[in-house]
Design a protein around this motif. Structure first.
Motif, PDB file in Angstrom:
ATOM      1  N   ARG A  61       0.865  -1.209   0.192  1.00  0.00           N
ATOM      2  CA  ARG A  61       0.024   0.038  -0.063  1.00  0.00           C
ATOM      3  C   ARG A  61       1.024   1.105   0.109  1.00  0.00           C
ATOM      4  O   ARG A  61       1.672   1.447   0.918  1.00  0.00           O
ATOM      5  CB  ARG A  61      -0.800   0.026   1.331  1.00  0.00           C
ATOM      6  CG  ARG A  61      -1.889  -1.339   1.138  1.00  0.00           C
ATOM      7  CD  ARG A  61      -2.438  -1.621   2.441  1.00  0.00           C
ATOM      8  NE  ARG A  61      -2.886  -0.718   3.404  1.00  0.00           N
ATOM      9  CZ  ARG A  61      -2.358  -0.262   4.316  1.00  0.00           C
ATOM     10  NH1 ARG A  61      -1.514  -0.955   4.992  1.00  0.00           N
ATOM     11  NH2 ARG A  61      -2.936   1.037   4.991  1.00  0.00           N
ATOM     12  N   VAL A  62       1.009   2.025  -1.054  1.00  0.00           N
ATOM     13  CA  VAL A  62       2.003   2.857  -1.274  1.00  0.00           C
ATOM     14  C   VAL A  62       1.879   4.336  -1.276  1.00  0.00           C
ATOM     15  O   VAL A  62       0.614   4.760  -1.950  1.00  0.00           O
ATOM     16  CB  VAL A  62       2.714   2.741  -2.561  1.00  0.00           C
ATOM     17  CG1 VAL A  62       3.528   3.681  -3.104  1.00  0.00           C
ATOM     18  CG2 VAL A  62       3.273   1.097  -2.856  1.00  0.00           C
ATOM     19  N   ALA A  63       2.333   5.048  -0.498  1.00  0.00           N
ATOM     20  CA  ALA A  63       2.290   6.420  -0.091  1.00  0.00           C
ATOM     21  C   ALA A  63       3.398   7.008  -0.914  1.00  0.00           C
ATOM     22  O   ALA A  63       4.441   7.056  -0.113  1.00  0.00           O
ATOM     23  CB  ALA A  63       1.938   6.851   1.566  1.00  0.00           C
ATOM     24  N   ILE A  64       2.997   7.925  -1.884  1.00  0.00           N
ATOM     25  CA  ILE A  64       4.240   8.545  -2.420  1.00  0.00           C
ATOM     26  C   ILE A  64       4.506  10.027  -2.071  1.00  0.00           C
ATOM     27  O   ILE A  64       3.658  10.870  -1.889  1.00  0.00           O
ATOM     28  CB  ILE A  64       3.966   8.502  -4.023  1.00  0.00           C
ATOM     29  CG1 ILE A  64       4.009   7.107  -4.846  1.00  0.00           C
ATOM     30  CG2 ILE A  64       4.983   9.373  -4.894  1.00  0.00           C
ATOM     31  CD1 ILE A  64       3.397   7.154  -6.132  1.00  0.00           C
ATOM     32  N   VAL A 122      -1.070   6.294  -3.354  1.00  0.00           N
ATOM     33  CA  VAL A 122      -1.644   7.807  -3.461  1.00  0.00           C
ATOM     34  C   VAL A 122      -0.437   8.374  -3.666  1.00  0.00           C
ATOM     35  O   VAL A 122       0.475   8.363  -3.040  1.00  0.00           O
ATOM     36  CB  VAL A 122      -2.668   7.862  -2.135  1.00  0.00           C
ATOM     37  CG1 VAL A 122      -1.753   7.700  -1.070  1.00  0.00           C
ATOM     38  CG2 VAL A 122      -3.139   9.456  -2.292  1.00  0.00           C
ATOM     39  N   VAL A 123      -0.442   9.642  -4.308  1.00  0.00           N
ATOM     40  CA  VAL A 123       0.595  10.674  -4.280  1.00  0.00           C
ATOM     41  C   VAL A 123       0.250  11.765  -3.238  1.00  0.00           C
ATOM     42  O   VAL A 123      -0.887  12.440  -3.475  1.00  0.00           O
ATOM     43  CB  VAL A 123       0.612  11.337  -5.867  1.00  0.00           C
ATOM     44  CG1 VAL A 123       1.754  12.294  -5.748  1.00  0.00           C
ATOM     45  CG2 VAL A 123       1.097  10.230  -6.979  1.00  0.00           C
ATOM     46  N   ALA A 170       1.518   6.697   9.903  1.00  0.00           N
ATOM     47  CA  ALA A 170       0.641   6.005   8.963  1.00  0.00           C
ATOM     48  C   ALA A 170       1.358   4.979   8.234  1.00  0.00           C
ATOM     49  O   ALA A 170       0.638   4.319   7.298  1.00  0.00           O
ATOM     50  CB  ALA A 170      -0.063   7.129   8.022  1.00  0.00           C
ATOM     51  N   LEU A 171       2.623   4.838   8.358  1.00  0.00           N
ATOM     52  CA  LEU A 171       3.298   4.167   7.488  1.00  0.00           C
ATOM     53  C   LEU A 171       4.094   2.826   8.134  1.00  0.00           C
ATOM     54  O   LEU A 171       4.427   2.972   9.746  1.00  0.00           O
ATOM     55  CB  LEU A 171       4.631   4.951   7.035  1.00  0.00           C
ATOM     56  CG  LEU A 171       3.984   6.009   6.266  1.00  0.00           C
ATOM     57  CD1 LEU A 171       5.333   6.979   5.608  1.00  0.00           C
ATOM     58  CD2 LEU A 171       3.523   5.785   4.911  1.00  0.00           C
ATOM     59  N   ASP A 172       4.239   1.767   7.539  1.00  0.00           N
ATOM     60  CA  ASP A 172       5.140   0.788   8.235  1.00  0.00           C
ATOM     61  C   ASP A 172       6.630   0.814   7.815  1.00  0.00           C
ATOM     62  O   ASP A 172       7.288   0.378   8.687  1.00  0.00           O
ATOM     63  CB  ASP A 172       4.508  -0.783   7.841  1.00  0.00           C
ATOM     64  CG  ASP A 172       3.034  -0.830   8.007  1.00  0.00           C
ATOM     65  OD1 ASP A 172       3.010  -0.642   9.188  1.00  0.00           O
ATOM     66  OD2 ASP A 172       2.391  -1.183   7.354  1.00  0.00           O
TER      67      ASP A 172
END
Ligand SMILES: Nc1ncnc2c1ncn2[C@@H]1O[C@H](COP(=O)(O)OP(=O)(O)O)[C@@H](O)[C@H]1O
Ligand SMILES: O=C(OP(=O)(O)O)[C@H](O)COP(=O)(O)O
Length: 395
Positions: A52-55, A109-110, A141-143
């Motif tokens: 699940r990618v947060a850019i 999501v960017v 919010a990040l691992d």
């Protein structure tokens, strides 16, 4: 040791991915997507594995024309990737955290331009960067954090150096490839030829001095504005227009530095001839014929220089090109860049570094290099032997 994607089991994991998609922007639209395409491998690999990618990324500098939202970047990444890429107009607020929490596996999501926040345009030590609002706000919010932004790795800004203190951190494929190639220059085949052109005269003098003192270069060929500065340092009378250009660009003091460098190292070559505009056409002047009447600035190296340099370049074990040989944006003055870069593709190994340099390669339709770096300042920093803060933070 730096961990890479090979060390990450990304299934279901919320990964904060810092990329460098800083691009020319015109009227809110992307004028060039090369830097976005460069990160497709890393992003696709993560998304294929179910991440699940947060850019995270920046665009432009505060106050600049290209200081823009990342909506167009998100749209383009959505087209380039087989997975959905959304845009969120927040970076580290609860809205951003909620958007990241809502990501499904294989979705990205960017987040908004990191430089919309003042702290991101400042330089910090990693521990202090870890305490900025951006990093403190988003990290929960990040691992894990993954840095693929090689082109920004010479900046010690929060999104680049702050997360590794708080989260398990990894290098992406772009970062890995760039460090493999540019970080191991001393292992490439010899003779090693550096071609230094472009307009960052101070940087080029620094690179030339460093690679010669560290015995990394057998020959340094100068072109572009740095070539003109070297000619002026050697006493060539290139005319008022070139002198004015060098003075107006703030490089007058560099003439003495260039002179000292030329005195200390006879491995440095300077152009034999230059090209100027005359009656709307390219007109070449041999340095040996100076002083001659030249009423326009030297915009390119001439054909004798292209021939002499070209032979040295194609016989190189490794050629490293940084900076165009002339004002390649104007067709009559693209000849030097085209000639020298084509010769480089015939060398055993060829490496191209620099933002405008990569743009020149694309604009002139040149092909066949072994490595085209995504970075300008970062590539130069590495080639000069200095550490990159974002890479040190990953260590
Ligand atoms: N002789 C010259 N006179 C003026 N500008 C030049 C000359 N040669 C090259 N340039 C300019 O240098 C610019 C690129 O230089 P630079 O920013 O140092 O490259 P890079 O981004 O690849 O490091 C180009 O815009 C080009 O027009
Ligand atoms: O474009 C970049 O660097 P570059 O102009 O050296 O290639 C990076 O995105 C860094 O941007 P910055 O020089 O505004 O910090």
């Amino acid at each position: 040791m730096i961990r890479t994607l090979d060390d990450l089991d990304a299934e279901g994991v919320a990964v904060g991915v810092r990329i460098d998609i800083n691009s020319p922007v015109s009227g809110g639209e992307l004028a060039d997507d090369a830097r976005l395409r460069a990160h497709v491998d890393t992003l696709a690999e993560l998304l294929d594995c179910g991440a699940r990618v947060a850019i995270l990324a920046h665009q432009g500098r505060p106050g600049g024309d290209d200081f823009a939202r990342l909506a167009a970047h998100a749209d383009r990444l959505d087209e380039l990737l087989d997975h959905p890429v959304d845009y969120c107009d927040a970076t580290f607020s609860s809205a951003a955290r909620d958007r990241v929490a809502a990501l499904d596996v294989g979705e990205a999501v960017v987040l908004e331009n990191t430089r919309f926040y003042a702290e991101e345009y400042m330089e910090f030590e990693p521990e202090r960067a870890a305490d900025t609002h951006l990093v403190r706000g988003l990290a929960p919010a990040l691992d894990v954090y993954l840095n693929d932004a090689f082109a920004a790795a010479h900046r010690s800004q929060p999104s680049l150096v702050g997360f590794p203190t708080r989260l398990p951190s990894y290098a992406g494929r772009v970062m890995e490839r760039e460090l493999d190639v540019l970080g191991a220059i001393e292992e490439t085949p010899t003779p090693r030829v550096y071609v230094l052109g472009g307009a960052k005269v101070g940087d080029s003098i620094g690179v030339a001095r460093s690679v010669l003192e560290r015995d990394l270069a057998d020959t340094v060929l100068t072109a572009g504005v740095i070539g003109n500065v070297c000619l002026l340092a050697g006493g060539a009378e290139l005319g008022d227009a070139t002198a004015e250009f060098v003075y107006d660009a703030g490089y007058w003091d560099e003439i003495d530095r260039a002179g000292d460098l030329l005195d200390a190292h006879d491995e440095i070559a300077v152009p034999e001839d230059v090209a100027v505009e005359r009656d709307g056409d390219r007109h070449e002047v041999a340095v040996a014929d100076l002083p001659a009447e030249i009423d326009a600035p030297a915009m390119d190296v001439g054909s004798r220089t292209i021939a002499t340099y070209g032979e040295i370049i194609e016989n190189a074990g490794t050629v490293i090109l940084n900076g165009p040989a002339g004002v390649f944006e104007e067709e009559p003055f693209a000849e030097g860049t085209r000639g020298l870069y084509e010769a480089a593709t015939r060398a055993e190994q060829s490496i191209v570094g620099g933002g405008d340099t990569a743009a020149a390669v694309r604009q002139l339709g040149l092909d066949g290099f072994d490595h085209i770096s995504t970075g300008g300042g970062a590539a130069l920093t590495l080639l000069t032997g200095d550490a990159l803060p974002a890479v040190e933070a990953l260590r």
